[in-house]
Design a protein around this motif. Sequence first.
Motif: not given
Length: 273
Positions: A197-208, A221-232
Amino acid sequence: MTVDEFKNIFFWEWLHRAYGRGLGVAFAVPFVYFLARGRIPRKEALELTGIFSLGGLQGLIGWWMVKSGLQQNDNDKSVARVSHLRLATHLGSAFTIYCLLFWQAMNWRRRKRVDILAKDIKLVRMFTHTSVGLTFMTAMAGALVAGLDAGLIYNEYPLMGGRIFPSDGLSMSPKWRNFIHNDAAVQFQHRTLALTTVASTLATFFLARRGGAQSVWRAAPRRVRMALAAMALGVVAQASIGITTLLLFVPIPLAAAHQAGSLGVLTFGMWAM
């Protein structure tokens, strides 16, 4: 068990039940009111009715779980325990209801979803959905760990008894039973899912974020950026709390924070979807 120890257990059990019933009332009263006034569209009314029905089912699952604790375990008569499988079912049902309610709330806030016309958006979305699914699976595996008290063995990290896979991890037959009933294998399973889960989530963040000016990060949108950063950030914090909980022999406050953290990471992931 002393009378004071029983009173402590009874209090938390009573509070849990009272809180659950209170949530049902808090949902039902405004729902019926707005439904009677025609303020809820038919589609949403059917969806909310389904969610409320799941809440009733959750109560039955809770009773089914507690009932298992009334059956004395011949192997350990000193401690009454509920079935770890029923505990995981109860937690999974609660997480499902929460996710459905959160998704409903997000849909009401943003009726029109913004489509991002970036080159890698499909890949980022796929990783986001995968990370949310893995978070849910890891939390359910954690429920098995809690139900079996499997966090009280192999209180070391990253190895388990000096090995990647514990020596007693496949002691049951047939082999598949180990990943449901064997303390060592269940803990290994939770560890492995957590790392994935950690690997997949960090990969999602860096892919974005990759691609500079043409990145999904710039187009989102700003909402998506905030959500991805918060999830990472959340998944790193959650893994750290989990490891600390294990090394300290599972203190209750840390264990509770770890369980709450899984719901937080799940929320951030759904926010990004």
